[in-house]
Design a protein around this motif. Structure first.
Motif, PDB file in Angstrom:
ATOM      1  N   GLU A   1       0.834  -1.206   0.000  1.00  0.00           N
ATOM      2  CA  GLU A   1       0.000   0.000   0.000  1.00  0.00           C
ATOM      3  C   GLU A   1       0.867   1.254   0.000  1.00  0.00           C
ATOM      4  O   GLU A   1       1.804   1.382   0.791  1.00  0.00           O
ATOM      5  CB  GLU A   1      -0.895  -0.013   1.233  1.00  0.00           C
ATOM      6  CG  GLU A   1      -1.823   1.163   1.377  1.00  0.00           C
ATOM      7  CD  GLU A   1      -2.676   1.089   2.633  1.00  0.00           C
ATOM      8  OE1 GLU A   1      -3.893   0.890   2.513  1.00  0.00           O
ATOM      9  OE2 GLU A   1      -2.117   1.206   3.748  1.00  0.00           O
ATOM     10  N   LEU A   2       0.552   2.185  -0.887  1.00  0.00           N
ATOM     11  CA  LEU A   2       1.165   3.509  -0.920  1.00  0.00           C
ATOM     12  C   LEU A   2       0.166   4.482  -0.303  1.00  0.00           C
ATOM     13  O   LEU A   2      -0.953   4.627  -0.793  1.00  0.00           O
ATOM     14  CB  LEU A   2       1.472   3.915  -2.363  1.00  0.00           C
ATOM     15  CG  LEU A   2       2.040   5.328  -2.576  1.00  0.00           C
ATOM     16  CD1 LEU A   2       3.421   5.456  -1.949  1.00  0.00           C
ATOM     17  CD2 LEU A   2       2.103   5.656  -4.071  1.00  0.00           C
ATOM     18  N   VAL A   3       0.558   5.140   0.789  1.00  0.00           N
ATOM     19  CA  VAL A   3      -0.339   6.064   1.487  1.00  0.00           C
ATOM     20  C   VAL A   3       0.003   7.495   1.087  1.00  0.00           C
ATOM     21  O   VAL A   3       1.158   7.925   1.201  1.00  0.00           O
ATOM     22  CB  VAL A   3      -0.230   5.890   3.015  1.00  0.00           C
ATOM     23  CG1 VAL A   3      -1.263   6.780   3.709  1.00  0.00           C
ATOM     24  CG2 VAL A   3      -0.437   4.429   3.405  1.00  0.00           C
ATOM     25  N   VAL A   4      -1.004   8.218   0.611  1.00  0.00           N
ATOM     26  CA  VAL A   4      -0.797   9.551   0.037  1.00  0.00           C
ATOM     27  C   VAL A   4      -1.640  10.578   0.781  1.00  0.00           C
ATOM     28  O   VAL A   4      -2.858  10.433   0.910  1.00  0.00           O
ATOM     29  CB  VAL A   4      -1.189   9.559  -1.460  1.00  0.00           C
ATOM     30  CG1 VAL A   4      -0.939  10.934  -2.073  1.00  0.00           C
ATOM     31  CG2 VAL A   4      -0.417   8.487  -2.222  1.00  0.00           C
ATOM     32  N   GLY A   5      -0.992  11.636   1.269  1.00  0.00           N
ATOM     33  CA  GLY A   5      -1.717  12.736   1.906  1.00  0.00           C
ATOM     34  C   GLY A   5      -2.114  13.767   0.871  1.00  0.00           C
ATOM     35  O   GLY A   5      -1.320  14.117  -0.009  1.00  0.00           O
TER      36      GLY A   5
ATOM     37  N   GLY B   1       2.959  -2.184  -8.239  1.00  0.00           N
ATOM     38  CA  GLY B   1       2.390  -3.420  -7.710  1.00  0.00           C
ATOM     39  C   GLY B   1       1.783  -3.274  -6.336  1.00  0.00           C
ATOM     40  O   GLY B   1       1.799  -4.207  -5.528  1.00  0.00           O
ATOM     41  N   VAL B   2       1.229  -2.068  -6.034  1.00  0.00           N
ATOM     42  CA  VAL B   2       0.627  -1.815  -4.722  1.00  0.00           C
ATOM     43  C   VAL B   2      -0.710  -1.090  -4.887  1.00  0.00           C
ATOM     44  O   VAL B   2      -0.987  -0.514  -5.938  1.00  0.00           O
ATOM     45  CB  VAL B   2       1.557  -0.966  -3.831  1.00  0.00           C
ATOM     46  CG1 VAL B   2       2.873  -1.700  -3.563  1.00  0.00           C
ATOM     47  CG2 VAL B   2       1.816   0.416  -4.441  1.00  0.00           C
ATOM     48  N   LYS B   3      -1.507  -1.117  -3.832  1.00  0.00           N
ATOM     49  CA  LYS B   3      -2.731  -0.327  -3.787  1.00  0.00           C
ATOM     50  C   LYS B   3      -2.374   1.084  -3.317  1.00  0.00           C
ATOM     51  O   LYS B   3      -1.324   1.307  -2.717  1.00  0.00           O
ATOM     52  CB  LYS B   3      -3.745  -0.959  -2.834  1.00  0.00           C
ATOM     53  CG  LYS B   3      -4.249  -2.321  -3.282  1.00  0.00           C
ATOM     54  CD  LYS B   3      -5.259  -2.870  -2.290  1.00  0.00           C
ATOM     55  CE  LYS B   3      -5.788  -4.242  -2.741  1.00  0.00           C
ATOM     56  NZ  LYS B   3      -6.761  -4.804  -1.772  1.00  0.00           N
ATOM     57  N   VAL B   4      -3.261   2.041  -3.579  1.00  0.00           N
ATOM     58  CA  VAL B   4      -3.043   3.419  -3.149  1.00  0.00           C
ATOM     59  C   VAL B   4      -4.176   3.835  -2.223  1.00  0.00           C
ATOM     60  O   VAL B   4      -5.350   3.631  -2.534  1.00  0.00           O
ATOM     61  CB  VAL B   4      -2.970   4.383  -4.354  1.00  0.00           C
ATOM     62  CG1 VAL B   4      -2.771   5.819  -3.879  1.00  0.00           C
ATOM     63  CG2 VAL B   4      -1.836   3.974  -5.296  1.00  0.00           C
ATOM     64  N   ARG B   5      -3.789   4.393  -1.069  1.00  0.00           N
ATOM     65  CA  ARG B   5      -4.791   4.891  -0.112  1.00  0.00           C
ATOM     66  C   ARG B   5      -4.535   6.376   0.133  1.00  0.00           C
ATOM     67  O   ARG B   5      -3.418   6.779   0.454  1.00  0.00           O
ATOM     68  CB  ARG B   5      -4.728   4.121   1.195  1.00  0.00           C
ATOM     69  CG  ARG B   5      -5.690   4.649   2.282  1.00  0.00           C
ATOM     70  CD  ARG B   5      -5.843   3.660   3.416  1.00  0.00           C
ATOM     71  NE  ARG B   5      -4.605   3.395   4.120  1.00  0.00           N
ATOM     72  CZ  ARG B   5      -4.170   4.091   5.183  1.00  0.00           C
ATOM     73  NH1 ARG B   5      -4.879   5.124   5.638  1.00  0.00           N
ATOM     74  NH2 ARG B   5      -3.049   3.767   5.784  1.00  0.00           N
TER      75      ARG B   5
END
Length: 279
Positions: free
Chosen positions: A41-45, A77-81
């Protein structure tokens, strides 16, 4: 102490040192990209009041950022939140480690380059003015002299506006807004004469409501670009490099231009090398 016991002690010490080195190497290898891939998971503000990049439509996220990061997620290859915050809280949140990167996007400036690691540009961020369509007194940017103008609190567009109005014979009053939508609402209601924002943002707003808003031509700001940013440390560099590699791939296969046309109306110049900012 027997010779055998002495050798056992030395072997134990060597084994302990080797384990420590291995743990240290593992910890060192766990950079931000490795952490993102491990978590899947890539967490984006971000701030979801910044159309056409990020905004809420029927309570759901919409805009350029959502589509672009979906493509980046596929490449990594990851989800983004996404985490939605008021803009003044986004960069401090990045520094506090609350997310992996900022998807504002933010304008590339000299001061910010010293503090953050930028990705490659994704769009034009040159500052311009949005006015009411029926306001015939505002024909060019300098006509805001003596009037009241709004801009986003803590934004690079606000900094550009302050630099510009200092050159006018009668500087306008500047109102700072946490929410760009509130600035546009005040403009529509006649409480302010114009809103300063990137030409990309206000062109989208004018396109949605041409009977209410018009972009003042030409833009008054220096040529600058929008990009995303990460913490400025060695751990974040591999993630920035991977992001940029994915973005260059999107340049090459046309996906970036397709998203720009979808959300901005036109494909925009976005350099594949990091530009040197003018301010």
């Amino acid at each position: 102490m027997s010779i055998l016991a002495g050798w056992k002690g030395r072997f134990a010490t060597l084994a302990l040192c080797a384990a420590s080195v291995a743990l240290s190497a593992t910890a060192h290898a766990e950079d931000q990209l490795a952490k993102v891939k491990k978590a899947g998971e890539l967490v984006v503000g971000t701030e979801m009041q910044f159309a056409p990049f990020d905004f809420l439509e029927n309570g759901q996220q919409s805009g350029f950022n959502k589509d672009l990061f979906a493509e980046i997620g596929k490449e990594l290859g990851v989800k983004v939140r996404f985490i939605d915050l008021p803009w003044p809280s986004v960069l401090p949140g990045l520094e506090a480690g609350k997310f992996d990167m900022v998807g504002g996007p933010i304008t590339i400036t000299k001061a910010r380059m010293e503090r953050y690691t930028y990705t490659l540009p994704v769009a034009d961020a040159t500052d311009a003015l949005l006015k009411r369509t029926n306001d015939t007194s505002l024909k060019q940017s300098s006509d805001i002299a003596g009037k009241t103008v709004g801009a986003g609190k803590g934004s690079a567009q606000l900094d550009q506006l302050k630099a510009y109005v200092a050159t006018l014979p009668k500087p306008p009053e500047i109102r700072e807004y946490v929410d760009n939508n509130q600035a546009y609402a005040d403009l529509a209601a006649g409480r302010i004469a114009a809103v300063a924002n990137s030409v990309t943002n206000i062109a989208y707003v004018a396109k949605q409501r041409p009977e209410t808003f018009t972009v003042v031509q030409p833009s008054f700001g220096a040529k600058v670009y929008f990009a995303y940013c990460l913490r400025k440390d060695a751990d974040s560099k591999p993630l920035a490099d991977a992001f940029n590699a994915a973005l260059v791939k999107m340049h090459g296969d046309g996906r970036l231009a397709t998203l720009q046309k979808k959300w901005f109306g036109v494909a925009m110049d976005a350099p594949t090398t990091l530009p040197t900012p003018n301010y």
